[in-house]
Design a protein around this motif. Sequence first.
Motif, mmCIF file in Angstrom:
data_model
loop_
_atom_site.group_PDB
_atom_site.id
_atom_site.type_symbol
_atom_site.label_atom_id
_atom_site.label_comp_id
_atom_site.label_asym_id
_atom_site.label_seq_id
_atom_site.Cartn_x
_atom_site.Cartn_y
_atom_site.Cartn_z
ATOM 1 N N LEU A 1 6.542 -0.100 -4.524
ATOM 2 C CA LEU A 1 5.977 -1.335 -3.796
ATOM 3 C C LEU A 1 5.442 -0.798 -2.395
ATOM 4 C CD1 LEU A 1 9.096 -3.587 -4.481
ATOM 5 C CD2 LEU A 1 6.976 -3.668 -5.623
ATOM 6 N N HIS A 2 5.324 0.404 -1.952
ATOM 7 C CA HIS A 2 4.295 0.780 -0.952
ATOM 8 C C HIS A 2 3.881 1.893 -1.068
ATOM 9 C CE1 HIS A 2 5.307 0.729 3.860
ATOM 10 N NE2 HIS A 2 3.727 1.211 3.379
ATOM 11 N N LEU A 3 2.430 1.878 -1.073
ATOM 12 C CA LEU A 3 1.727 3.231 -1.371
ATOM 13 C C LEU A 3 0.312 2.951 -0.447
ATOM 14 C CD1 LEU A 3 -0.347 3.614 -4.155
ATOM 15 C CD2 LEU A 3 1.900 3.030 -4.934
ATOM 16 N N HIS A 4 -0.228 4.165 -0.249
ATOM 17 C CA HIS A 4 -1.707 4.282 0.453
ATOM 18 C C HIS A 4 -2.671 4.860 -0.440
ATOM 19 C CE1 HIS A 4 -0.203 2.092 4.004
ATOM 20 N NE2 HIS A 4 1.126 2.625 3.748
ATOM 21 N N SER A 5 -3.924 4.513 -0.330
ATOM 22 C CA SER A 5 -4.949 5.293 -1.105
ATOM 23 C C SER A 5 -6.068 5.382 -0.238
ATOM 24 C CB SER A 5 -5.457 4.304 -2.264
ATOM 25 O OG SER A 5 -6.196 3.489 -1.704
ATOM 26 N N ASP B 143 -2.549 -0.793 1.149
ATOM 27 C CA ASP B 143 -3.154 -0.017 2.254
ATOM 28 C C ASP B 143 -3.129 -1.006 3.757
ATOM 29 O OD1 ASP B 143 -4.129 2.442 1.613
ATOM 30 O OD2 ASP B 143 -5.506 1.634 -0.112
ATOM 31 N N HIS B 144 -3.507 -0.156 4.813
ATOM 32 C CA HIS B 144 -3.172 -0.622 5.911
ATOM 33 C C HIS B 144 -4.542 -1.941 6.308
ATOM 34 C CE1 HIS B 144 -0.338 2.078 7.681
ATOM 35 N NE2 HIS B 144 -0.701 3.019 6.671
ATOM 36 N N SER B 145 -4.414 -2.664 7.320
ATOM 37 C CA SER B 145 -4.920 -3.792 7.673
ATOM 38 C C SER B 145 -5.668 -3.417 9.042
ATOM 39 C CB SER B 145 -4.027 -5.036 7.745
ATOM 40 O OG SER B 145 -2.807 -4.516 8.815
ATOM 41 N N ALA C 101 -0.993 -5.333 0.472
ATOM 42 C CA ALA C 101 -1.397 -4.743 1.668
ATOM 43 C C ALA C 101 -0.202 -4.597 2.587
ATOM 44 C CB ALA C 101 -2.348 -5.826 2.240
ATOM 45 N N GLU C 102 -0.467 -3.796 3.488
ATOM 46 C CA GLU C 102 0.884 -3.398 4.487
ATOM 47 C C GLU C 102 0.124 -4.166 5.684
ATOM 48 O OE1 GLU C 102 1.748 0.491 5.703
ATOM 49 O OE2 GLU C 102 3.604 -0.349 6.810
ATOM 50 N N VAL C 103 0.516 -5.268 6.217
ATOM 51 C CA VAL C 103 -0.130 -6.061 7.222
ATOM 52 C C VAL C 103 0.708 -5.696 8.588
ATOM 53 C CG1 VAL C 103 -1.246 -7.966 5.770
ATOM 54 C CG2 VAL C 103 1.005 -8.055 6.758
ATOM 55 N N THR D 289 7.963 4.293 -1.547
ATOM 56 C CA THR D 289 7.801 5.706 -0.937
ATOM 57 C C THR D 289 6.884 5.603 0.281
ATOM 58 O OG1 THR D 289 5.859 5.901 -2.543
ATOM 59 C CG2 THR D 289 8.128 6.449 -3.515
ATOM 60 N N ASP D 290 5.903 4.473 0.406
ATOM 61 C CA ASP D 290 4.922 4.802 1.495
ATOM 62 C C ASP D 290 4.174 5.966 1.300
ATOM 63 O OD1 ASP D 290 3.485 4.052 3.705
ATOM 64 O OD2 ASP D 290 5.215 4.169 5.005
ATOM 65 N N ALA D 291 3.850 6.400 -0.104
ATOM 66 C CA ALA D 291 3.213 7.528 -0.477
ATOM 67 C C ALA D 291 1.934 7.731 0.075
ATOM 68 C CB ALA D 291 3.157 7.626 -1.828
ATOM 69 N N HIS D 292 1.443 8.725 0.692
ATOM 70 C CA HIS D 292 0.132 8.971 1.030
ATOM 71 C C HIS D 292 -0.658 10.144 0.445
ATOM 72 C CE1 HIS D 292 1.451 6.571 4.512
ATOM 73 N NE2 HIS D 292 0.280 6.364 5.055
ATOM 74 N N ALA D 293 0.159 10.721 -0.465
ATOM 75 C CA ALA D 293 -0.318 11.760 -1.348
ATOM 76 C C ALA D 293 0.478 11.645 -2.708
ATOM 77 C CB ALA D 293 -0.203 13.126 -0.679
HETATM 78 ZN ZN LIG Z 1 2.610 2.448 4.822
#
Ligand SMILES: [Zn+2]
Length: 596
Positions: free
Chosen positions: A357-361, A391-393, A430-432, A543-547
């Motif tokens: 439920l939490h990841l970044h591209s 993704d971030h705001s 989104a992660e606001v 996971t807040d995965a960034h990779a």
């Molecule tokens: Zn995050």
Amino acid sequence: MELITVSKKTEKHNPELAAIFHQMASCYRYLGAKHRFRVMAYDSANRTINNLKNDISEYAGKNDGLHELKGIGESIGEKIIEYLHTGKINTFDQLKKKVPLGLLELMDINGLGPATVKTLHRRLHINNKEELIAAIEAGKLENLKGFASKKVENIKRGLKLFKQAHSRMLLWDAQRTGEDILQQVLQLPGIKKAALAGSLRRKKETIGDIDIVATADKKDWKKIVTRFASLPQTDRVLAKGDTRAAIVLKGSGTQVDLRLVQAHEYGAALLYFTGSKEHNIALRALARAQGYKLNEYGVFDAVTDRKLPGTTEEEIYRLFDLQFIPPELREAGREIETARKKHIPGLLQLKDMKGDLHLHSTWSDGADEIETIARYICKEFPAYEYIVITDHSPSERVAHGLQPADFTDLFREIERINKKLGKNLVKKGAEVDILANGSLDLPNELLQHLDWVVASIHSGFKKDNTERLLKACANKYVNCIGHPWGRLINRRDGYDVDWNKLFEILNKTGTAIEINAQPDRLDLPDYLVKEAVAAGVMIAIGTDAHALTQFDFMQLGVSVARRGWCEKANILNTHSWKRMEQFRKIKLQWGNSDKL
Ligand SMILES: [Zn+2]
Ligand SMILES: [Zn+2]
């Protein structure tokens, strides 16, 4: 660029190489602003190497293998080859002559930037951590211009966390190191069984030493101890006896203890060396009350000293009429009493997880395109039914946060990928940012079109943030509070929160709370997870995965949940997306803040 041949498959270069690049970045940072592009390049190379799935030598062995890695250009690529060939990097050796190593270590302390370190070095001739501590104790810092008492306080706090970081490593690092050594122990001739024990087996968030318990025939013990002490990772041997050996590993300086026992003692030894100490004490008291004696060799009749049968942990717990207690629960809370009543719950398992439920591209600060992520998930996590791109705001400028206008394109991209995959795997999220006054940095008109909204605090860590969090919960489009405490293990303390109040409002508004599974976050921590569940709050693991490699952090999130006594039903993302939608719908019907 020249190719290198991969000689020893077991060799592990990544930790040392990443550390060198980190130190090179620190050197350039110290040397001043004109080197800022080098700082960025070496920081980025450090991150890339830390996130690699395989050893760097394997990439270097392939044509263009290094070039395909993010942040590795021609110049850094050459340094990697040089390191793999010679074990060192000439440029780094030159840099070390300009910047004393002790100063580099100082820059790793939270609250000490290059400018501060330079002042300390020039004005007080401080060259390392020890000299800094001495200067603080002598009250020398307060006399320096620009060193207000608050700044000195921050440095002191930074030093404390730094010390902690060097005595206790993160669970993730310990797990990787421990499993690697365990595999090698299992291959030593004569070993029959071996397992990790200690706080690592209990999955505590930080780990001191690594403990391994193993069985073998007594005649092989001496040989095994000698072979263990000379593993390639050994830096030095601390102890070498008939039944145990303790070594310190190269690089990390981690201590690993191996203890050998006979096959019939294995369960008792594993139980004993897994701990916790408090759990063992409580268990021994229970044994005594039942007319037994329990120690690391087995269970004995207290009167006759006869050893009772029981070679596994399960059998030993059964002797005391207890349910098996999973290692994560052995902290001398209520686990023994609960096991006596046979009420130990079936804890959450990794295979229960249905999505992330939490990841970044690359749409903000992640390393990979959404399509690459989606294909990776299909292959490596086939049980996942959904992943949410969060993704971030706009406020997150360093993280290239999305502007409201970007979302139209983002939605189109996600729809295109789902169509290509033939399933609705990728969800729009989104992660606001929760701003200082508790409002969000994206408008409701946009949030209402998202499938899942995580709201997080990314600034203002020094004050009580309860009000900000409560206000975010009051927004009917916010589904989850991300990394709710804001701590970074060994680096930054969490801010103050009135947890009872927050849990009450989360429950009332139908908002979930996150276990952020990044190794240095594990936020919420286990004891607060337990309280949140007791207050009726749903938990979401992200996971807040960034990779790509960071999707494996899910197992850390599961470990925290298990230590928080969570069952499958307590975790939102063990459910189907349909259930997730119901969860969101309930909050939408509830309305918004005026009902609080
Ligand atoms: Zn995050
Ligand atoms: Zn965040």
